[in-house]
Design a protein around this motif. Sequence first.
Motif, PDB file in Angstrom:
ATOM      1  N   LEU A  51      58.348  23.645  88.978  1.00 48.30           N
ATOM      2  CA  LEU A  51      59.607  23.793  88.244  1.00 48.30           C
ATOM      3  C   LEU A  51      60.684  24.412  89.128  1.00 48.30           C
ATOM      4  CD1 LEU A  51      58.124  25.131  84.889  1.00 48.30           C
ATOM      5  CD2 LEU A  51      58.928  22.827  85.384  1.00 48.30           C
ATOM      6  N   PRO A  71      56.949  18.083  88.909  1.00 48.77           N
ATOM      7  CA  PRO A  71      56.059  18.774  87.968  1.00 48.77           C
ATOM      8  C   PRO A  71      55.175  17.826  87.154  1.00 48.77           C
ATOM      9  CG  PRO A  71      58.393  19.102  87.404  1.00 48.77           C
ATOM     10  CD  PRO A  71      58.340  18.506  88.765  1.00 48.77           C
ATOM     11  N   GLN A  72      55.721  16.647  86.781  1.00 43.13           N
ATOM     12  CA  GLN A  72      54.933  15.774  85.898  1.00 43.13           C
ATOM     13  C   GLN A  72      53.739  15.151  86.597  1.00 43.13           C
ATOM     14  OE1 GLN A  72      58.128  15.199  86.758  1.00 43.13           O
ATOM     15  NE2 GLN A  72      58.635  13.043  86.894  1.00 43.13           N
ATOM     16  N   VAL A  76      49.439  20.285  85.827  1.00 43.22           N
ATOM     17  CA  VAL A  76      49.258  21.694  85.480  1.00 43.22           C
ATOM     18  C   VAL A  76      49.770  21.889  84.047  1.00 43.22           C
ATOM     19  CG1 VAL A  76      49.539  22.530  87.828  1.00 43.22           C
ATOM     20  CG2 VAL A  76      51.540  22.366  86.360  1.00 43.22           C
ATOM     21  N   PHE A  80      55.285  28.989  78.356  1.00 41.76           N
ATOM     22  CA  PHE A  80      56.479  29.798  78.605  1.00 41.76           C
ATOM     23  C   PHE A  80      56.474  31.050  77.723  1.00 41.76           C
ATOM     24  CE2 PHE A  80      57.368  25.527  79.772  1.00 41.76           C
ATOM     25  CZ  PHE A  80      58.269  25.589  80.814  1.00 41.76           C
ATOM     26  N   PHE A  86      58.764  22.201  70.948  1.00 43.11           N
ATOM     27  CA  PHE A  86      59.644  21.062  70.658  1.00 43.11           C
ATOM     28  C   PHE A  86      60.007  21.183  69.185  1.00 43.11           C
ATOM     29  CE2 PHE A  86      56.885  18.815  74.014  1.00 43.11           C
ATOM     30  CZ  PHE A  86      57.610  19.407  75.033  1.00 43.11           C
ATOM     31  N   PHE A  97      52.035  15.529  72.487  1.00 45.17           N
ATOM     32  CA  PHE A  97      53.096  15.042  73.378  1.00 45.17           C
ATOM     33  C   PHE A  97      52.582  14.518  74.718  1.00 45.17           C
ATOM     34  CE2 PHE A  97      56.457  15.472  76.539  1.00 45.17           C
ATOM     35  CZ  PHE A  97      57.515  14.870  75.897  1.00 45.17           C
ATOM     36  N   ILE A 101      52.631  10.624  76.095  1.00 49.66           N
ATOM     37  CA  ILE A 101      53.294  10.245  77.346  1.00 49.66           C
ATOM     38  C   ILE A 101      52.328   9.453  78.232  1.00 49.66           C
ATOM     39  CG2 ILE A 101      54.135  11.211  79.541  1.00 49.66           C
ATOM     40  CD1 ILE A 101      56.241  11.428  77.448  1.00 49.66           C
ATOM     41  N   ARG A 102      51.049   9.870  78.180  1.00 50.41           N
ATOM     42  CA  ARG A 102      50.038   9.174  78.994  1.00 50.41           C
ATOM     43  C   ARG A 102      49.525   7.910  78.328  1.00 50.41           C
ATOM     44  NH1 ARG A 102      50.253  14.077  80.559  1.00 50.41           N
ATOM     45  NH2 ARG A 102      49.464  14.863  82.547  1.00 50.41           N
TER      46      ARG A 102
ATOM     47  N   GLU B 181      61.498  21.621  80.562  1.00 52.25           N
ATOM     48  CA  GLU B 181      60.518  21.920  81.613  1.00 52.25           C
ATOM     49  C   GLU B 181      59.104  21.753  81.088  1.00 52.25           C
ATOM     50  OE1 GLU B 181      61.616  25.799  82.964  1.00 52.25           O
ATOM     51  OE2 GLU B 181      62.946  24.987  84.505  1.00 52.25           O
ATOM     52  N   ALA B 182      58.884  22.155  79.824  1.00 52.01           N
ATOM     53  CA  ALA B 182      57.559  21.979  79.226  1.00 52.01           C
ATOM     54  C   ALA B 182      57.210  20.494  79.195  1.00 52.01           C
ATOM     55  CB  ALA B 182      57.537  22.564  77.816  1.00 52.01           C
ATOM     56  N   ALA B 183      58.185  19.663  78.805  1.00 51.02           N
ATOM     57  CA  ALA B 183      57.934  18.222  78.745  1.00 51.02           C
ATOM     58  C   ALA B 183      57.593  17.686  80.130  1.00 51.02           C
ATOM     59  CB  ALA B 183      59.151  17.503  78.173  1.00 51.02           C
ATOM     60  N   ARG B 184      58.327  18.170  81.155  1.00 46.93           N
ATOM     61  CA  ARG B 184      58.049  17.713  82.518  1.00 46.93           C
ATOM     62  C   ARG B 184      56.631  18.082  82.925  1.00 46.93           C
ATOM     63  NH1 ARG B 184      62.776  16.267  85.200  1.00 46.93           N
ATOM     64  NH2 ARG B 184      61.416  15.273  86.704  1.00 46.93           N
ATOM     65  N   SER B 185      56.251  19.344  82.619  1.00 44.36           N
ATOM     66  CA  SER B 185      54.918  19.788  83.040  1.00 44.36           C
ATOM     67  C   SER B 185      53.827  19.034  82.276  1.00 44.36           C
ATOM     68  CB  SER B 185      54.758  21.298  82.868  1.00 44.36           C
ATOM     69  OG  SER B 185      54.579  21.623  81.513  1.00 44.36           O
ATOM     70  N   LEU B 186      54.172  18.470  81.103  1.00 46.48           N
ATOM     71  CA  LEU B 186      53.191  17.695  80.339  1.00 46.48           C
ATOM     72  C   LEU B 186      53.151  16.234  80.776  1.00 46.48           C
ATOM     73  CD1 LEU B 186      53.841  19.247  76.841  1.00 46.48           C
ATOM     74  CD2 LEU B 186      51.726  19.396  78.140  1.00 46.48           C
ATOM     75  N   GLY B 187      53.956  15.910  81.797  1.00 49.26           N
ATOM     76  CA  GLY B 187      53.839  14.573  82.369  1.00 49.26           C
ATOM     77  C   GLY B 187      54.997  13.639  82.072  1.00 49.26           C
ATOM     78  N   ALA B 188      56.020  14.116  81.349  1.00 51.10           N
ATOM     79  CA  ALA B 188      57.131  13.228  81.017  1.00 51.10           C
ATOM     80  C   ALA B 188      58.065  13.109  82.220  1.00 51.10           C
ATOM     81  CB  ALA B 188      57.893  13.769  79.818  1.00 51.10           C
ATOM     82  N   ASN B 189      58.566  11.884  82.478  1.00 51.89           N
ATOM     83  CA  ASN B 189      59.557  11.747  83.542  1.00 51.89           C
ATOM     84  C   ASN B 189      60.956  12.011  82.971  1.00 51.89           C
ATOM     85  OD1 ASN B 189      60.412   9.393  82.249  1.00 51.89           O
ATOM     86  ND2 ASN B 189      59.026   8.111  83.453  1.00 51.89           N
ATOM     87  N   GLY B 190      61.964  11.919  83.815  1.00 54.36           N
ATOM     88  CA  GLY B 190      63.309  12.279  83.390  1.00 54.36           C
ATOM     89  C   GLY B 190      63.787  11.506  82.174  1.00 54.36           C
ATOM     90  N   GLN B 192      61.968   9.905  79.861  1.00 52.32           N
ATOM     91  CA  GLN B 192      61.203  10.274  78.666  1.00 52.32           C
ATOM     92  C   GLN B 192      61.643  11.632  78.131  1.00 52.32           C
ATOM     93  OE1 GLN B 192      57.506   9.834  80.725  1.00 52.32           O
ATOM     94  NE2 GLN B 192      56.831   8.151  79.409  1.00 52.32           N
ATOM     95  N   ARG B 196      63.089  11.971  74.367  1.00 55.72           N
ATOM     96  CA  ARG B 196      62.198  12.612  73.411  1.00 55.72           C
ATOM     97  C   ARG B 196      62.539  14.075  73.148  1.00 55.72           C
ATOM     98  NH1 ARG B 196      56.554  10.389  73.249  1.00 55.72           N
ATOM     99  NH2 ARG B 196      56.714   8.261  73.997  1.00 55.72           N
TER     100      ARG B 196
END
Lengths: 347, 282
Positions: A51, A71-72, A76, A80, A86, A97, A101-102, B181-190, B192, B196
């Motif tokens: 991040l 990060p995606q 990891v 926070f 969300f 979520f 996404i996957r 940032e949480a969404a990014r760390s969960l695998g979402a790209n920009g 998405q 979302r």
Amino acid sequence: MSIEVRGITKGYGDFVALDDVNVSIPTGQLTALLGPSGGGKSTLLRIIAGLEVADAGSVQIEGVDATSLPPQRRNVGFVFQHYAAFKHMTVAKNVAFGLEIRKRPKPEIKQRVDELLELVHLSQFAHRLPSQLSGGQRQRMALARALAVEPKVLLLDEPFGALDAKVRKELRDWLRRLHDEVHVTTVFVTHDQEEALEVADEIVVINEGRIEQVGTPEQLYDEPANDFVMGFLGEVTTLGDHLIRPHDITVHTTEQAGAVRGEIVRALRIGFEVRLFVRPAGAADEGADVVVTLTRTFARSLGLEVGTAVWLAPETGARVVPVRRGSAGVLSDETPVSTEKGATAAV
Amino acid sequence: MADSTYTRRRRGPVTVVLRVLVIAYLFMLVIWPVSLVADRAFRPAGLAEGGFGPFLERLTEPGTVYAFNLTLTVAFWAVLINTVFGVGISLLLVRYRFWGRRTLSVLIDLPLSVSPVVVGLALVLAYSSARGWFGGFLESIGFAVIFSTPGLVMATAFVCLPLVIREIVPVLEEVGTDAEEAARSLGANGRQTFWRITLPAIKWALVYGVVLTAARALGEFGAVKIVSQGAEFNGETATLLVENRYSNFDEASAYAVALVLVLISIIALVVVTYLRPKEDRP
């Protein structure tokens, strides 16, 4: 080693948040990054998560060089301090979520979400919105959400910092038990030494962008590498030329060879504990006062009260650290450095 | 939040005087004049008949229908353009730090402070055929900006530029980057993450900004007046029609169209008032 951090340096303008940090975080353990606010521990965690981008150095996660991965793609889980829920999704949708996404099949997602909600005791709240949950419940939801994607490492940034003292203690115990069940490599940031000592298998003490010491809670408490670590991991007081823990001082009411003579100027009673403030002979003001803690029973048996003359000596086997001259300020819990919030907001 | 909505309950003479003053002020300045427009729309004037039937007739005559069509077309494109660019610029202003960011922020407010007439003049200078950077090129492909619909859209979009941005920016600042940032760390790209997480968070602010933009776009006069031919069936928007008819002694039509414009604004205000409390939801 699960996470290898090599030579990480990060600055914000003139402020050096991390200065050539090297650390290895063992697989399957619960590691605490402990230090005062603004010491760089959150920055280090965010760099591991991707991040934040380091100015120099590399990060390896499970043997893969992750330094330049977004990060995606690091796999990891990140939790926070302020939950980062969300807000427009239900609890179940929040947890789902990462799986959605996957593009996992629907039945698989549903099953996994149910399992995780069971694990964090939120099954009956699956269809609520995060705003209808308490702080502790929201943080458990955030944990389930992070665990859903089966991360290689779980990173928690002051996870209990926004909760009140009681919930915090419950969640702390719960996190320890959860970790014993799930065994995922976990790193959490905290400025609360009690939290670190209680929960972590290993503690990394970070201050002013540098690592002060790495070790088990016992090692850190019993054999602090320097006065900072000693001061940060528990109460300390100055006796003669050495730092010592207040409960490691023996109090005598008769003269002893090598003991420091003084007079009790203040006595505080907190529950079973009595805290004495002893002014050494010849000292002018309260800055030189030695703090001694002892049990109420012991204090009473010696007949200690304000005005009594006492002789203080380190207990046998007590750990003492020489005082670094001119660095007394480092010993307080509230180290006067710029706050962490200000540092990250400057990005 | 109970403590932030605290109001004084005591009803002393000051309260009464204040209330009378405010109501009188609003009545003299807004309610009375606007109600006269409504009244005139239905009243016989000179040769024109009064009543609801003739009122409808005036609204459905081809010239008026053309004007409303043009106004709606222009408003639609202006709203669309400002929504897309508004979201983009807001994200840029809030999420990124770059050289000239403050200047950009000030520039965005410019359309609010500059007179729309000046906006119109500026666009004429820049985009007229055979003028400015693209004038020659535009003329060679036979594409007219000024004195044609694209010019009307540009003028309207210019004037309404800040409305969407000024609604979204505070909300974006408030929601912060944690969820993204949480969404990014969960695998979402920009992409998405935007669809979302970011968009749902600013949804109500965006709707509010769009409604304001639409209301402003429908009522725009000054800038449009300059860049349009302004003749019947030739660039005459609803507001231009009101002015043209009024100065050509067809007051009945002018009042009828004016009343419709007022009603649209009132509907927009009602929609906005209805949306507002939802914005405050946690």
